[in-house]
Design an enzyme around this catalytic site. Sequence first.
Site, PDB file in Angstrom:
ATOM      1  N   GLU A  93       0.810  -1.213   0.000  1.00  0.00           N
ATOM      2  CA  GLU A  93       0.000   0.000   0.000  1.00  0.00           C
ATOM      3  C   GLU A  93       0.843   1.263   0.000  1.00  0.00           C
ATOM      4  OE1 GLU A  93      -2.027  -1.380   3.729  1.00  0.00           O
ATOM      5  OE2 GLU A  93      -1.726   0.704   4.293  1.00  0.00           O
ATOM      6  N   CYS A 106       3.562   8.511   0.354  1.00  0.00           N
ATOM      7  CA  CYS A 106       4.186   7.644   1.356  1.00  0.00           C
ATOM      8  C   CYS A 106       4.265   6.246   0.758  1.00  0.00           C
ATOM      9  CB  CYS A 106       3.323   7.651   2.620  1.00  0.00           C
ATOM     10  SG  CYS A 106       3.839   6.447   3.844  1.00  0.00           S
ATOM     11  N   CYS A 113       6.784  -6.827   7.262  1.00  0.00           N
ATOM     12  CA  CYS A 113       7.888  -6.266   8.042  1.00  0.00           C
ATOM     13  C   CYS A 113       8.242  -7.252   9.147  1.00  0.00           C
ATOM     14  CB  CYS A 113       7.449  -4.933   8.653  1.00  0.00           C
ATOM     15  SG  CYS A 113       8.734  -4.094   9.595  1.00  0.00           S
ATOM     16  N   CYS A 117       7.004  -4.091  15.783  1.00  0.00           N
ATOM     17  CA  CYS A 117       6.516  -3.027  16.672  1.00  0.00           C
ATOM     18  C   CYS A 117       5.068  -3.334  17.071  1.00  0.00           C
ATOM     19  CB  CYS A 117       6.605  -1.664  15.985  1.00  0.00           C
ATOM     20  SG  CYS A 117       8.295  -1.237  15.547  1.00  0.00           S
ATOM     21  N   CYS A 120       1.819  -1.652  15.397  1.00  0.00           N
ATOM     22  CA  CYS A 120       1.833  -1.496  13.941  1.00  0.00           C
ATOM     23  C   CYS A 120       1.207  -2.702  13.238  1.00  0.00           C
ATOM     24  CB  CYS A 120       3.268  -1.284  13.477  1.00  0.00           C
ATOM     25  SG  CYS A 120       3.409  -1.085  11.703  1.00  0.00           S
ATOM     26  N   GLY A 160       7.116  -1.734   6.101  1.00  0.00           N
ATOM     27  CA  GLY A 160       8.498  -2.188   5.946  1.00  0.00           C
ATOM     28  C   GLY A 160       9.492  -1.323   6.683  1.00  0.00           C
ATOM     29  N   GLU A 161      10.673  -1.896   6.912  1.00  0.00           N
ATOM     30  CA  GLU A 161      11.767  -1.149   7.521  1.00  0.00           C
ATOM     31  C   GLU A 161      12.779  -0.863   6.409  1.00  0.00           C
ATOM     32  OE1 GLU A 161      12.788   0.556  10.159  1.00  0.00           O
ATOM     33  OE2 GLU A 161      14.694   0.714   9.109  1.00  0.00           O
ATOM     34  N   SER A 192      12.205   6.811   7.126  1.00  0.00           N
ATOM     35  CA  SER A 192      11.902   6.589   8.535  1.00  0.00           C
ATOM     36  C   SER A 192      12.392   5.208   8.970  1.00  0.00           C
ATOM     37  CB  SER A 192      10.389   6.703   8.724  1.00  0.00           C
ATOM     38  OG  SER A 192      10.037   6.386  10.049  1.00  0.00           O
ATOM     39  N   SER A 215      12.034   6.530  14.550  1.00  0.00           N
ATOM     40  CA  SER A 215      10.849   6.187  15.348  1.00  0.00           C
ATOM     41  C   SER A 215      11.308   5.909  16.767  1.00  0.00           C
ATOM     42  CB  SER A 215      10.169   4.951  14.761  1.00  0.00           C
ATOM     43  OG  SER A 215       9.730   5.245  13.467  1.00  0.00           O
ATOM     44  N   LEU A 216      11.147   6.905  17.619  1.00  0.00           N
ATOM     45  CA  LEU A 216      11.661   6.780  18.980  1.00  0.00           C
ATOM     46  C   LEU A 216      10.600   6.175  19.907  1.00  0.00           C
ATOM     47  CD1 LEU A 216      14.108   7.367  20.775  1.00  0.00           C
ATOM     48  CD2 LEU A 216      13.233   9.687  21.124  1.00  0.00           C
ATOM     49  N   HIS A 217       9.473   6.827  20.006  1.00  0.00           N
ATOM     50  CA  HIS A 217       8.274   6.316  20.692  1.00  0.00           C
ATOM     51  C   HIS A 217       8.393   6.061  22.193  1.00  0.00           C
ATOM     52  CE1 HIS A 217       6.780   6.123  16.711  1.00  0.00           C
ATOM     53  NE2 HIS A 217       7.167   4.918  16.403  1.00  0.00           N
ATOM     54  N   ASN A 291      -2.636   5.340  16.179  1.00  0.00           N
ATOM     55  CA  ASN A 291      -3.821   4.943  15.433  1.00  0.00           C
ATOM     56  C   ASN A 291      -4.135   3.505  15.864  1.00  0.00           C
ATOM     57  OD1 ASN A 291      -5.756   4.599  13.450  1.00  0.00           O
ATOM     58  ND2 ASN A 291      -4.516   5.584  11.874  1.00  0.00           N
ATOM     59  N   CYS A 334      -0.582   2.276   9.148  1.00  0.00           N
ATOM     60  CA  CYS A 334       0.284   1.494   8.274  1.00  0.00           C
ATOM     61  C   CYS A 334      -0.166   0.040   8.192  1.00  0.00           C
ATOM     62  CB  CYS A 334       1.698   1.453   8.839  1.00  0.00           C
ATOM     63  SG  CYS A 334       2.484   3.018   8.865  1.00  0.00           S
TER      64      CYS A 334
END
Length: 357
Positions: A93, A106, A113, A117, A120, A160-161, A192, A215-217, A291, A334
């Site tokens: 996507e 995007c 992936c 996480c 996600c 994906g990473e 990212s 992506s710290l989070h 989300n 995502c």
Amino acid sequence: MTKKDIKSMTLDELILEMETLGEKKFRAKQCYEWMHKRQARSFSEMSNLSKDFREKCGNTYEYTALEAVDVQESKLDGTKKFLFRLSDDNVVESVFMRYKHGNSVCISSQVGCRMGCKFCASTLDGLERNLTAAEMLDQIYAITLLTGERVSNVVVMGTGEPLDNYDNLLRFIRILTDENGLNISQRNVTVSTCGLVPKMYELAEENLQITLALSLHASTDEKRKELMPIANKYSIAELMAACKNYFEKTGRRITFEYSLVGGVNDTDEDARRLVQLASPLCCHINLIPVNPIKERDFVQSETRRIEAFKNKLEKNKINVTIRREMGRDIDGACGQLRRRHILANKETDGVKDVFHN
Ligand code: SAH
């Protein structure tokens, strides 16, 4: 024997290819422009190249092009989410977003992936395979064709990473920003990462002007480990050192992404620690209200909390924005569209092809 993937070749590589094929050097540039500037969907569209040459190319090379199998359009802000089918029937996507400063796409960098996480949806079924450079470019080319609009910004923030698919990512960036292709400014490209430290150092040496988003989070290793398995491998201290190095080598300000998860990482104490991490660096913080995905029970922080978190950062002179939630009324997070499609197709095989309808 599998055919070589011509759309993933740089112009220099294509020039060498044409020599081996016994073709004139200028054919490489012509062909490259058809692929990347005019974004032809097949060799047969390359109308000023001889039929013989196009046939030869068709026999020698694989020419990828995506088919859109689903499109969702937000009634709130015109965001469009596309689900594309790849030549092996996998789906990925991509999202088209309109901003004041231009249109942004995007893209996904992998099918699935393996980073795991917790919040996600892209990672729920693990990694299927890497995308080629051509398949990453194709997402932008197909969206340009379907929307009829120019794309000026590209963010590699879909499924994906990207740094887990490093060589293809680099190839993608070089072709995307090449003056003989779409010629998107490197400064308008953001990659990212969940924080693959050795690759962040490698990227700093590539002589690129792209933005790196981390992506710290979380503000402590313990909390980060709860949300992101990769935190078991690299500590926040190691990440900060890698970010500092990226800024020193490239002069590019780092972006930190921080998804606010209600009751998990959104306290005043979290904000205070985040200030301590961010202050020594030249950075920008992007707060993302999480989300929620139905497979997990994470909830969004309350609006009051999000504002308080932001204020705390601003009071400490940290550059911060709350990410506008684009396309809130369509499967926003995502990997949600792809996942819905895969689940639906376990029941029925009917997919519609919007290019041919
Ligand atoms: N693998 C890359 C790109 C992933 S997606 C990375 O980890 O950075 C881009 C951003 O969206 C990441 O910061 C990711 O952590 C975040 N994200 C993924 N799912 C989310 C969700 N449901 N809510 C909020 N942010 C999410």
